[in-house]
Write a protein that holds these residues in place. Structure first.
Motif, PDB file in Angstrom:
ATOM      1  N   SER A   1     -20.597 -99.264  26.109  1.00  0.00           N
ATOM      2  CA  SER A   1     -20.762 -99.368  27.561  1.00  0.00           C
ATOM      3  C   SER A   1     -21.987-100.192  27.946  1.00  0.00           C
ATOM      4  N   ALA A   2     -22.930-100.379  27.028  1.00  0.00           N
ATOM      5  CA  ALA A   2     -24.148-101.135  27.320  1.00  0.00           C
ATOM      6  C   ALA A   2     -24.083-102.590  26.877  1.00  0.00           C
TER       7      ALA A   2
ATOM      8  N   LEU B   1     -33.224 -99.482  27.557  1.00  0.00           N
ATOM      9  CA  LEU B   1     -32.288 -99.672  28.661  1.00  0.00           C
ATOM     10  C   LEU B   1     -32.310 -98.474  29.606  1.00  0.00           C
ATOM     11  N   GLU B   2     -32.319 -97.290  29.022  1.00  0.00           N
ATOM     12  CA  GLU B   2     -32.328 -96.080  29.851  1.00  0.00           C
ATOM     13  C   GLU B   2     -33.629 -95.953  30.634  1.00  0.00           C
ATOM     14  N   GLU B   3     -34.750 -96.253  29.984  1.00  0.00           N
ATOM     15  CA  GLU B   3     -36.033 -96.114  30.670  1.00  0.00           C
ATOM     16  C   GLU B   3     -36.194 -97.139  31.786  1.00  0.00           C
TER      17      GLU B   3
ATOM     18  N   GLN C   1     -22.387 -97.624  21.577  1.00  0.00           N
ATOM     19  CA  GLN C   1     -23.148 -98.434  22.527  1.00  0.00           C
ATOM     20  C   GLN C   1     -22.279 -99.333  23.392  1.00  0.00           C
TER      21      GLN C   1
ATOM     22  N   ARG D   1     -28.731-105.325  29.932  1.00  0.00           N
ATOM     23  CA  ARG D   1     -27.662-105.030  28.992  1.00  0.00           C
ATOM     24  C   ARG D   1     -28.108-105.326  27.560  1.00  0.00           C
TER      25      ARG D   1
ATOM     26  N   PRO E   1     -29.185-101.630  36.320  1.00  0.00           N
ATOM     27  CA  PRO E   1     -27.790-101.746  35.863  1.00  0.00           C
ATOM     28  C   PRO E   1     -27.430-103.093  35.256  1.00  0.00           C
TER      29      PRO E   1
ATOM     30  N   GLY F   1     -33.765 -98.646  33.472  1.00  0.00           N
ATOM     31  CA  GLY F   1     -32.892 -98.103  34.495  1.00  0.00           C
ATOM     32  C   GLY F   1     -32.280 -99.097  35.462  1.00  0.00           C
TER      33      GLY F   1
ATOM     34  N   ARG G   1     -38.174-104.544  33.758  1.00  0.00           N
ATOM     35  CA  ARG G   1     -37.782-104.073  35.086  1.00  0.00           C
ATOM     36  C   ARG G   1     -37.951-105.194  36.116  1.00  0.00           C
TER      37      ARG G   1
ATOM     38  N   MET H   1     -31.464 -98.943  23.109  1.00  0.00           N
ATOM     39  CA  MET H   1     -30.771 -98.086  24.063  1.00  0.00           C
ATOM     40  C   MET H   1     -31.747 -97.232  24.865  1.00  0.00           C
ATOM     41  N   ALA H   2     -32.811 -96.773  24.210  1.00  0.00           N
ATOM     42  CA  ALA H   2     -33.823 -95.995  24.923  1.00  0.00           C
ATOM     43  C   ALA H   2     -34.532 -96.848  25.965  1.00  0.00           C
TER      44      ALA H   2
END
Length: 267
Positions: free
Chosen positions: A201-202, A168-170, A199, A177, A174, A172, A130, A165-166
């Motif tokens: 879009s990521a 990336l979501e956590e 995947q 990638r 943009p 948060g 982050r 992927m998890a």
């Protein structure tokens, strides 16, 4: 059209590092990546890029003590200050080189890590990513994470696509990638086209190599023309990094690339 980038840490090792840029351009590449730039002044690398007409597409953050076996800092508790310094250094190089993306290697778990240890590494990883993503966003860069197979790199913290992927979501952010290395994914999980679709879009960058020996991508169990075709159908317009170990001389093994845009100069 597929755009191929030469990984200069693995390709053209017949030449000294700064000479590999010209060799890549002569072989038809228009972009380059490599593991680490830090052994050279960024101005020297910028000159090599300019003289060869190449674009810098990717490199990694400082990984810790590589020679002693460290493979990244991002998930290592107690090393947060060092990780933050590595972000600053990488973004300094990215600015000079005009590089749009950098990769933060996750690092290794201790041997026989238990669930509590993994949880601590995960929390450290999320917080560090982050921070790094927000710093990268300030200068218009993307930050990438890459699952790496645990056969080549035992103990690597990030090894599965769903785990990435998890994360990336956590996190948060943009501009955080996925660096999708088809070689690593095949070794760990297979089902490459479905992973691409789920995947897509990521995905911020793609890398390739033949499986299982990590030689040229036209050798081994993966049929790359089908994967390139699916990437084009999905609308991928990024670079594909050629991160493989040539079986022999690099240029002698590049015949596969002529079907995908490589146009070598005559020597």
């Amino acid at each position: 059209m597929i755009r191929l980038a030469a990984n200069l840490s693995m390709l053209f090792t017949e030449h000294d590092f700064l000479e590999r840029f010209a060799a890549a351009a002569e072989a038809g590449f228009r972009g380059v990546e490599y593991l680490f730039p830090y052994a050279h002044a960024p101005e020297a690398l910028r000159t090599a890029l300019k003289e060869s007409g190449l674009e810098q597409v990717l490199f990694n953050l400082p990984p810790g003590d590589w020679e002693s076996g460290e493979r990244g800092l991002a998930s290592l508790p107690g090393r947060e200050a060092e990780f933050r310094d590595s972000v600053v250094e990488a973004l300094r190089y990215a600015d000079v080189l005009g590089c749009p993306r950098v990769h933060a290697m996750a690092g290794l778990l201790p041997l026989a890590a238990d669930d509590e240890t993994r949880a601590v590494h995960h929390a450290t990883y999320v917080a560090n990513l982050r921070f790094a993503a927000r710093e990268a966003a300030k200068c218009g860069r993307e930050l990438l994470v890459e699952p790496i197979n645990t056969r080549d790199m035992p103990g690597f913290f990030l090894s599965r696509q769903a785990q990435a992927m998890a994360v990336l979501e956590e996190v948060g952010e943009p501009n955080l990638r996925l660096q999708f290395d088809l070689y690593h994914c095949q070794v760990m999980e297979g089902d490459l086209i479905r992973h691409l679709e789920r995947q897509f879009s990521a995905i911020g960058h793609v890398q390739i190599a033949g499986v299982p020996e990590r030689h040229e991508p036209d050798v081994g169990e993966v049929h790359y023309p089908a994967l390139f075709a699916r990437l084009e159908t999905l609308g991928y317009d990024g670079w594909i990094g050629c991160e493989y170990r040539p079986f022999g001389a690099t240029r002698a093994g590049l015949g596969w690339g002529r079907d995908h845009g490589l146009r070598p100069s005559q020597q």
